[in-house]
Design an enzyme around this catalytic site. Structure first.
Site, PDB file in Angstrom:
ATOM      1  N   ARG A  11     -12.785   0.891   6.657  1.00  0.00           N
ATOM      2  CA  ARG A  11     -11.815   1.694   6.848  1.00  0.00           C
ATOM      3  C   ARG A  11     -11.759   2.371   7.975  1.00  0.00           C
ATOM      4  O   ARG A  11     -12.719   2.614   8.511  1.00  0.00           O
ATOM      5  CB  ARG A  11     -11.479   2.613   5.603  1.00  0.00           C
ATOM      6  CG  ARG A  11     -11.096   2.225   4.514  1.00  0.00           C
ATOM      7  CD  ARG A  11     -11.161   3.183   3.106  1.00  0.00           C
ATOM      8  NE  ARG A  11     -10.531   2.635   2.006  1.00  0.00           N
ATOM      9  CZ  ARG A  11     -10.893   3.168   0.990  1.00  0.00           C
ATOM     10  NH1 ARG A  11     -11.667   4.121   0.657  1.00  0.00           N
ATOM     11  NH2 ARG A  11     -10.001   2.545  -0.203  1.00  0.00           N
ATOM     12  N   ARG A  27      -7.851  26.032  15.825  1.00  0.00           N
ATOM     13  CA  ARG A  27      -6.295  26.547  16.468  1.00  0.00           C
ATOM     14  C   ARG A  27      -6.269  25.648  17.624  1.00  0.00           C
ATOM     15  O   ARG A  27      -6.197  24.572  17.817  1.00  0.00           O
ATOM     16  CB  ARG A  27      -6.454  27.923  16.738  1.00  0.00           C
ATOM     17  CG  ARG A  27      -6.626  29.050  15.543  1.00  0.00           C
ATOM     18  CD  ARG A  27      -6.175  30.084  15.817  1.00  0.00           C
ATOM     19  NE  ARG A  27      -7.211  30.853  16.792  1.00  0.00           N
ATOM     20  CZ  ARG A  27      -7.106  32.324  17.221  1.00  0.00           C
ATOM     21  NH1 ARG A  27      -6.184  32.905  16.564  1.00  0.00           N
ATOM     22  NH2 ARG A  27      -8.012  32.675  17.948  1.00  0.00           N
ATOM     23  N   ILE A  55     -15.256  31.087  14.401  1.00  0.00           N
ATOM     24  CA  ILE A  55     -15.485  29.696  14.398  1.00  0.00           C
ATOM     25  C   ILE A  55     -15.196  28.767  15.567  1.00  0.00           C
ATOM     26  O   ILE A  55     -15.606  27.854  15.886  1.00  0.00           O
ATOM     27  CB  ILE A  55     -15.409  28.758  13.074  1.00  0.00           C
ATOM     28  CG1 ILE A  55     -13.914  28.615  12.579  1.00  0.00           C
ATOM     29  CG2 ILE A  55     -15.960  29.949  11.762  1.00  0.00           C
ATOM     30  CD1 ILE A  55     -13.668  27.607  11.647  1.00  0.00           C
ATOM     31  N   ASP A  56     -13.837  29.130  15.916  1.00  0.00           N
ATOM     32  CA  ASP A  56     -13.054  28.389  16.895  1.00  0.00           C
ATOM     33  C   ASP A  56     -13.710  28.399  18.371  1.00  0.00           C
ATOM     34  O   ASP A  56     -13.419  27.640  19.171  1.00  0.00           O
ATOM     35  CB  ASP A  56     -11.907  28.960  16.963  1.00  0.00           C
ATOM     36  CG  ASP A  56     -10.744  28.940  15.633  1.00  0.00           C
ATOM     37  OD1 ASP A  56     -11.220  28.159  14.980  1.00  0.00           O
ATOM     38  OD2 ASP A  56     -10.115  29.716  15.589  1.00  0.00           O
ATOM     39  N   GLY A  93      -3.767  42.672   8.039  1.00  0.00           N
ATOM     40  CA  GLY A  93      -3.889  44.233   7.948  1.00  0.00           C
ATOM     41  C   GLY A  93      -3.715  44.862   9.329  1.00  0.00           C
ATOM     42  O   GLY A  93      -4.483  45.614   9.691  1.00  0.00           O
ATOM     43  N   ARG A 136     -15.784  27.246   7.313  1.00  0.00           N
ATOM     44  CA  ARG A 136     -15.992  28.771   7.485  1.00  0.00           C
ATOM     45  C   ARG A 136     -16.985  29.417   6.456  1.00  0.00           C
ATOM     46  O   ARG A 136     -17.312  30.385   6.610  1.00  0.00           O
ATOM     47  CB  ARG A 136     -14.550  29.587   7.369  1.00  0.00           C
ATOM     48  CG  ARG A 136     -13.586  29.114   8.340  1.00  0.00           C
ATOM     49  CD  ARG A 136     -12.792  30.372   8.742  1.00  0.00           C
ATOM     50  NE  ARG A 136     -12.379  31.247   7.920  1.00  0.00           N
ATOM     51  CZ  ARG A 136     -11.339  31.577   7.673  1.00  0.00           C
ATOM     52  NH1 ARG A 136     -10.288  30.609   8.422  1.00  0.00           N
ATOM     53  NH2 ARG A 136     -10.679  32.395   6.913  1.00  0.00           N
ATOM     54  N   GLY A 144     -11.976  38.278  15.808  1.00  0.00           N
ATOM     55  CA  GLY A 144     -11.458  37.164  16.898  1.00  0.00           C
ATOM     56  C   GLY A 144     -10.492  38.138  17.799  1.00  0.00           C
ATOM     57  O   GLY A 144     -10.218  39.145  17.741  1.00  0.00           O
ATOM     58  N   GLY A 198      -9.939  35.765  10.009  1.00  0.00           N
ATOM     59  CA  GLY A 198     -10.796  34.944   9.123  1.00  0.00           C
ATOM     60  C   GLY A 198     -12.308  35.182   9.230  1.00  0.00           C
ATOM     61  O   GLY A 198     -12.841  35.354  10.450  1.00  0.00           O
ATOM     62  N   GLU A 255      -7.101  20.417  14.669  1.00  0.00           N
ATOM     63  CA  GLU A 255      -5.636  20.764  13.947  1.00  0.00           C
ATOM     64  C   GLU A 255      -4.747  21.123  14.706  1.00  0.00           C
ATOM     65  O   GLU A 255      -3.422  20.772  14.596  1.00  0.00           O
ATOM     66  CB  GLU A 255      -6.047  21.862  12.909  1.00  0.00           C
ATOM     67  CG  GLU A 255      -6.520  23.292  13.576  1.00  0.00           C
ATOM     68  CD  GLU A 255      -6.796  24.599  12.774  1.00  0.00           C
ATOM     69  OE1 GLU A 255      -6.389  24.234  11.534  1.00  0.00           O
ATOM     70  OE2 GLU A 255      -7.139  25.628  13.338  1.00  0.00           O
TER      71      GLU A 255
HETATM   72  O1  F6P Z   1      -9.528  31.391  13.495  1.00  0.00           O
HETATM   73  C1  F6P Z   1     -10.092  30.850  12.311  1.00  0.00           C
HETATM   74  C2  F6P Z   1      -9.368  29.501  11.684  1.00  0.00           C
HETATM   75  O2  F6P Z   1     -10.289  29.102  10.686  1.00  0.00           O
HETATM   76  C3  F6P Z   1      -8.847  28.738  12.226  1.00  0.00           C
HETATM   77  O3  F6P Z   1      -9.545  27.610  12.709  1.00  0.00           O
HETATM   78  C4  F6P Z   1      -7.546  28.321  11.208  1.00  0.00           C
HETATM   79  O4  F6P Z   1      -6.538  27.553  12.199  1.00  0.00           O
HETATM   80  C5  F6P Z   1      -7.286  29.566  10.734  1.00  0.00           C
HETATM   81  O5  F6P Z   1      -8.581  30.426  10.994  1.00  0.00           O
HETATM   82  C6  F6P Z   1      -6.950  29.317   9.320  1.00  0.00           C
HETATM   83  O6  F6P Z   1      -6.724  30.694   8.845  1.00  0.00           O
HETATM   84  P1  F6P Z   1      -6.385  31.020   7.086  1.00  0.00           P
HETATM   85  O7  F6P Z   1      -7.887  31.383   6.777  1.00  0.00           O
HETATM   86  O8  F6P Z   1      -5.438  32.136   7.180  1.00  0.00           O
HETATM   87  O9  F6P Z   1      -5.950  29.784   6.502  1.00  0.00           O
END
Ligand code: F6P
Length: 368
Positions: A176, A185, A140-141, A75, A291, A115, A11, A236
């Site tokens: 609200r 992740r 980013i994680d 890939g 991102r 990553g 990513g 998430e």
């Molecule tokens: O690892 C970076 C990340 O943005 C995670 O935070 C997220 O779960 C995942 O990649 C999303 O992946 P994709 O770009 O395949 O939707």
């Protein structure tokens, strides 16, 4: 003249172009030639997809988001989905083709920016095929254990914090609960950092399985104190104590690893809050906004430092390593160690303590 090849895999993350800039400039100042492999290993599989990178082609890219080389999380040359003559997808090992092109092009080093998935593949190339590889950590994680920080994280946290700042006023106007799902992740770093900075009432992270009743109690406590709205940040990968991780599809092929595509926990939490706390509740998913965009100063600088450091390591002829940040300085760690395990939020860290001490509920019944 020495020749190197760069790839960006997995990513994307803000700061990738800054790394490319530093790699190209630092290589150029040593009179080395630089090539970029498009979309991860594509350029090494098909040399028409290699691009020559010069100071001229990378000028102005440092502040830009994304990667000029493109990226993919599908890939992996050791397990590449390839269409056969019947049009069916078959998983093939095309790593030898990569090695053949690597040698034919006369590269002496591959700098793999990625990553854990991409770095794992890079390590396999080093170990099994003898490719001289140097890894540059990106995500980013911020979930790579072997480096104090990765670039992209600070930008993602800033984007999420800015979103939280904006949600306060609308949440307040409508009395609200706003539930915001952020990326990360199985690590709660983005949720924790943005949630603390953005004034969240509740932060739910994968490291602390939550009790939804506890979340609703916090919202009720807000009401008692005359605060009729709440901001809930959910990573998430967070999950309730009595249920599993919520995901969108059963399977996702991350580079090198089989992973599920996370997503949906924000809506799940919002539904429960509506039912149990009887509050008007909305949920939103920040998703890939985190991102995108220009890297923050911190991420740019870190990415530029990683790029220049990787070239210094290549110059020394040391491979199968990843450049890393340790105690604020550049260092290297073996790639094997870098991909060993993911960095989780330690439950005794000061950020967790800070969150609790400033009154943020972390979804458990912990009391100070
Ligand atoms: O690892 C970076 C990340 O943005 C995670 O935070 C997220 O779960 C995942 O990649 C999303 O992946 P994709 O770009 O395949 O939707």
């Amino acid at each position: 003249m020495k020749r190197i090849v760069i790839s960006t895999g997995g990513g994307d993350a803000p700061g990738l172009n800054a790394v490319i800039y530093a790699l190209v400039q630092a290589a150029h100042s040593r009179d080395w030639e630089v090539y970029g492999s498009k979309s991860g290993y594509l350029g090494l599989l098909d040399t028409d997809e290699l691009v020559r990178l010069t100071p001229d082609t990378v000028k102005d890219i440092t502040p830009t988001g994304g990667t000029i080389l493109g990226s993919t999380n599908k890939g992996n040359p050791f397990a590449m989905p390839v269409k056969n003559l019947a049009g069916e997808i078959q998983i093939c090992d095309v790593s030898d083709r990569v090695m053949k092109n690597f040698k034919r092009m006369g590269f002496f080093c591959h700098i793999a920016v990625g990553g854990d998935g991409s770095l794992e593949i890079a390590h396999r190339f080093a170990k099994e095929k003898g490719m001289p590889v140097i890894g540059v950590p990106k995500t980013i994680d911020n979930d790579l254990e072997a480096t104090q920080l990765t670039f992209g994280f600070d930008t993602a946290v800033s984007t999420a914090t800015e979103a939280l700042d904006k949600l306060h006023s609308t949440a307040k106007s409508h009395d609200r609960v706003m539930v915001v799902e952020v990326m990360g992740r199985e690590s709660g770093w983005i949720a924790l950092n943005s949630g603390i900075s953005g004034g969240a009432d509740v932060i739910l992270i994968p490291e602390i399985p939550f009790d939804i009743q506890c979340v609703c109690d916090k919202i009720a406590e807000n009401e008692l104190h005359g605060k009729h709205y709440a901001i809930v940040v959910v990573a998430e990968g967070a999950r309730a104590k009595d249920s599993g991780i919520i995901h969108k599809s059963d399977e996702k092929k991350e580079v090198g690893r089989q992973e599920v595509l996370l997503g949906g926990i924000g809506e799940w939490v919002a539904d429960r809050i509506r039912e149990i706390a009887d509050k008007d509740t909305r949920s939103l998913v920040l998703g890939h906004l985190q991102r995108g965009g220009s890297p923050t100063t911190f991420d740019r600088l870190l990415a530029l430092r990683f790029g220049a450091a990787a070239i210094r390591v290549a110059e020394k002829g040391e491979f199968d390593l990843m450049v890393a940040l340790e105690g604020g300085a550049m260092t290297t760690v073996p790639l094997a160690k870098a991909v060993e395990k993911r960095k989780k939020v330690p439950l005794d860290c000061d950020k967790i303590m800070t969150a609790r001490e400033i009154g943020i509920c972390l979804g458990d019944f912990y009391r100070i």
